[in-house]
Design an enzyme around this catalytic site. Structure first.
Site: not given
Length: 533
Positions: A36-37, A39, A57, A150
């Site tokens: 879980r992030g 975004m 995702k 990233d």
């Protein structure tokens, strides 16, 4: 995927609390929440149509100015432009019940971040191999005109076979694209470049800066500037570049210099592109410190003693009586042939069992080379004996078996490029010729060619084995130099020379004992070994 016990408990709790686990999303059945992030979320799922495990995702929040659906399409389009085995593949993109999603390739392994947290800082050779694969993945992205933006240890995945893949192109942008007025700095503050934090147009050299930051994490277990994220962001812009050797003394000076070069504050002072970084990574100085001539094998003389210290040292003179020479040692009798063979069997057992407890996968390369050259030794003595012919064939088959096992690492054989296949074919032909000429040849010229082709066949098979996974378009010599150094370092560090050297000495000794004649003297008591042959 191997995780710690605490991580397992956390994933179980997350999965139990997530209402989507166990439901269908498009053609996929979500099985577990694995990440879980800020975004979105990532699930392990089964694609029922393809009947395979995939990663799904879901985008909860997109970039400023984008809806979640637009964010899904942006990431999917960015990743779909890239066809490289080092980049996680996109299978499908869609929307179900208002939830936009992307179906990715599932990588059975762990991230570089999880790997370092599990085993600690990586050896310099392993860290170099992983970061080289990341730079190759970025090269493919940069050639396609994309900047990842990233790159961090959490987005560098390593599967169970050691294959490295770069993931998450969610904030990737075209190189040089102007940033929107409402866009904020995106990325991971502990690893991003100073210009990316200032919302400068995407630059491929920003990704190279993040490679250096991730490299430091792999070598030390912490980012270049540990601490809170905002403090790290400021330190990336204002503080001096860190010297990784202060935290990891095993790193060579050239490796430290390359990392510092990649972390220059001004992008113009960094290497121009990924190719320039790959060229530096292929240098032998990345793993071995070199002298002023560039040779890693030159032995430097010790420094001369300090004259002042020598003059100040006390001098003592001691008169002693001359010591008579010791009597010559008495040689022990060899005894009977049976006792000697029993002793040889004990030595054989210890030499085969004890050193081989540390055997590694790289021993297969040494086995292929040595078995391929082995039939040349059968040219010594009587070559028409049947057992020599059988042994020559078995040695050649052993070389092929070691070579095949080394290149066949996964469930299916991955074919190499044409250059490697040619080298492998030449090695197989040379080693087969050695086995034939060494066992069936009768002329002196055939013996000469068998002994000449023996090292050629062994070296060609070893070179083909270590370069079998060379990526398409990469320099074969550069791959041979880097992978050869890695295999050599792993093999020597685990005692490969002792294993194979001891085995060779054992075989040579057994051959010598087998060729000894027994002196049958009627006046002697018992039989004795005749060493005069």
């Amino acid at each position: 995927m191997r995780v710690e016990a605490a991580d397992v408990i956390l994933l179980v709790v997350m999965s139990e609390m997530d209402p989507l686990v166990g439901t269908m999303l498009g053609p996929c059945r979500l099985e577990a929440l694995v990440g879980r992030g800020g975004m979105g979320r990532v699930y392990r799922a089964r694609h029922l149509t393809l009947d395979r495990i995939v990663a799904v995702k879901l985008i909860d929040r997109a970039q400023p100015g984008e809806s979640p659906s637009q964010g899904v399409l942006s990431e999917a389009r960015a990743a779909a432009k890239l066809d490289d085995p080092r980049i996680v593949a996109v299978y499908e993109v869609g929307e179900a019940e208002g939830l936009p999603y992307i179906v990715f390739q599932w990588v059975e392994g762990e991230s570089l971040e999880a790997r370092v947290k599990r085993v600690g800082p990586l050896p310099p050779a392993e860290a170099l191999a992983i970061m080289r694969e990341v730079v190759l993945a970025l090269k493919a992205a940069h050639v396609a005109g994309l900047v990842h933006r990233d790159v961090k240890p959490a987005n560098i995945l390593v599967d169970r076979r050691g294959t490295v893949k770069l993931a998450d192109f969610g904030i990737a942008r075209a190189a040089g694209e102007a940033m929107g007025a409402d866009e904020q700095a995106s990325g991971s503050f502990h690893f991003m470049s100073p210009e990316q934090a200032l919302d400068s147009p995407p630059d491929p050299r920003s990704d190279l800066y993040a490679v250096a930051s991730s490299w430091i994490f792999a070598l030390t277990g912490s980012p270049p500037f540990p601490g809170p994220a905002l403090d790290a962001l400021i330190k990336h812009r204002e503080e001096e570049r860190p010297d990784v050797r202060r935290r990891c003394p095993q790193v060579t000076e050239k490796t430290s210099a390359l990392i510092r070069l990649l972390m220059e504050k001004d992008p113009k002072d960094r290497p121009a592109d990924a190719d320039a970084v790959l060229f530096e990574m292929s240098s032998v100085g990345m793993l071995l410190d070199t002298d002023s001539t560039g040779s890693p094998f030159r032995i430097l003389p010790p420094p001369p003693p300090d004259p002042a210290a020598v003059a100040a040292a006390p001098v003592s003179v001691q008169l002693t009586q001359p010591v008579p020479p010791p009597p010559p040692p008495q040689l022990a009798a060899l005894g009977s042939r049976g006792s000697f063979l029993a002793l040889l069997a004990a030595l054989a057992l210890s030499s085969l069992v004890w050193p081989w407890r540390r055997a590694v996968f790289e021993d297969l390369v040494a086995g292929a080379a040595l078995f391929a050259a082995g039939p040349a030794f059968l040219t010594i003595g009587k070559r028409r004996q049947t057992w020599r012919k059988v042994l020559g064939v078995l040695l050649w088959l052993g070389a092929m078996a070691c070579f095949g096992r080394f290149i066949w690492r996964g469930p299916a054989l991955v074919w190499a490029n044409l250059e490697v296949l040619i080298v492998a074919g030449l090695g197989a032909v040379c080693s087969g010729g050695v086995a034939y000429l060494g066992s069936w040849g009768t002329e002196k010229e055939e013996i000469f060619w068998a002994r000449l082709l023996a090292p050629c066949g062994g070296l060609l098979l070893a070179a083909a084995a270590v370069t079998w996974t060379a990526p398409e378009g990469a320099s074969w010599m550069d791959t041979l130099r880097v992978e050869g150094a890695r295999v050599w370092q792993v093999w020597t560090r685990t005692g490969g020379g002792w294993r194979w050297g001891g085995l060779a000495v054992l075989v040579a000794t057994a051959s010598a004992v087998g060729s000894l004649r027994i002196a049958d003297d009627s006046k002697a008591e018992g039989r004795k070994l005749n060493w005069n042959r």
